[in-house]
Scaffold this active site. Sequence first.
Site, PDB file in Angstrom:
ATOM      1  N   HIS A  88      -7.776   2.413   4.111  1.00  0.00           N
ATOM      2  CA  HIS A  88      -7.577   3.125   5.374  1.00  0.00           C
ATOM      3  C   HIS A  88      -8.879   3.253   6.174  1.00  0.00           C
ATOM      4  CE1 HIS A  88      -3.825   4.429   3.454  1.00  0.00           C
ATOM      5  NE2 HIS A  88      -3.427   4.868   4.629  1.00  0.00           N
ATOM      6  N   CYS A 104      -4.593  -1.156  -2.133  1.00  0.00           N
ATOM      7  CA  CYS A 104      -4.797   0.272  -2.403  1.00  0.00           C
ATOM      8  C   CYS A 104      -5.706   0.384  -3.616  1.00  0.00           C
ATOM      9  CB  CYS A 104      -3.452   0.951  -2.680  1.00  0.00           C
ATOM     10  SG  CYS A 104      -3.573   2.656  -3.274  1.00  0.00           S
ATOM     11  N   CYS A 133     -11.525   2.854   0.381  1.00  0.00           N
ATOM     12  CA  CYS A 133     -10.086   3.008   0.629  1.00  0.00           C
ATOM     13  C   CYS A 133      -9.754   2.114   1.804  1.00  0.00           C
ATOM     14  CB  CYS A 133      -9.741   4.463   0.939  1.00  0.00           C
ATOM     15  SG  CYS A 133      -8.033   4.714   1.497  1.00  0.00           S
ATOM     16  N   GLU A 165      -4.437   7.286   9.194  1.00  0.00           N
ATOM     17  CA  GLU A 165      -3.018   7.054   9.475  1.00  0.00           C
ATOM     18  C   GLU A 165      -2.658   7.571  10.868  1.00  0.00           C
ATOM     19  OE1 GLU A 165       0.091   6.598   7.157  1.00  0.00           O
ATOM     20  OE2 GLU A 165      -1.178   5.264   5.985  1.00  0.00           O
ATOM     21  N   ASP A 191       0.859  -1.184   0.000  1.00  0.00           N
ATOM     22  CA  ASP A 191       0.000   0.000   0.000  1.00  0.00           C
ATOM     23  C   ASP A 191       0.894   1.231   0.000  1.00  0.00           C
ATOM     24  OD1 ASP A 191      -2.221   1.643   0.126  1.00  0.00           O
ATOM     25  OD2 ASP A 191      -2.701   1.207   2.206  1.00  0.00           O
ATOM     26  N   SER A 192       0.281   2.388  -0.173  1.00  0.00           N
ATOM     27  CA  SER A 192       1.046   3.632  -0.081  1.00  0.00           C
ATOM     28  C   SER A 192       1.280   4.030   1.368  1.00  0.00           C
ATOM     29  CB  SER A 192       0.304   4.763  -0.804  1.00  0.00           C
ATOM     30  OG  SER A 192      -0.956   4.985  -0.199  1.00  0.00           O
TER      31      SER A 192
END
Length: 262
Positions: free
Chosen positions: A182, A73, A180, A149, A9-10
């Site tokens: 996240h 992602c 997403c 995050e 993932d980023s």
Amino acid sequence: MPKHILIFDSGIGGLSVYKEIQYQLPLAKYIYAFDNAAFPYGELTESVLIERTTHIISQLCAKFAIDIVVIACNTASTIVLPTLRGKLTIPVVGVVPAIKPAALVSTKIGLLATPATVKRTYTYELIKSFAPISDVQLLGSTRLVEIAEEKMIGVDVDLKELKDILSPWQNKVDTIVLGCTHFPFLRNEIKKVLNGNVLLIDSGEAIARRVKQLLGEHEEDRREMIKGEVYCSAQTKNEEALNKTFRELGFNSLQYLDYPRF
């Protein structure tokens, strides 16, 4: 030998996918890699995203004899999968917004994703194919990715800020697709600011089932988990907090990728 699974993932949002896969395949060896030097991916050109992703993943596949790659992602999945699948000889699994399961239970759907994902032609094709009679409202937010995050390293979520971001949907949607990886980490907060009147759907469990299917049945000669490895592409100010998070999830301490091309 344990199966080696690479999750990419980023940022650290892909850990939501890792948790689903690890629940179904607890004895696999996991390598988690995130390209924080280029975070967030939605702001990269397609050519740069493809180059960075293929370089990092190829490097780790060679190092660990990876059996399967998971691109955790949505932005990267819609762009890099054809290139990666052409380059690698192992399965590559991507993630897509869970529009199809949402359309089975509702016609008032909100797709919560990054700005890049809500702009993709692929996203609109998913809606056209699987939710043609639904009212699907799209909301793209980079700030939500940052909030997730921050929460993962112990920062409290500002509920007022979250409520402001989601205010266009108040009393207008009853099902939200978390588009997403996240966003599953913000499940409780999202439900709270929307007064608990929404069903939240993500693709984590479906990805885990697909990974298990592709790896096939195999015998394990162990009974204990193997510590995973975690790599990132740039130093972080929050390394101590990140290491705490990763150790709690069964990983060794953070290591840094070596790729001088970027």
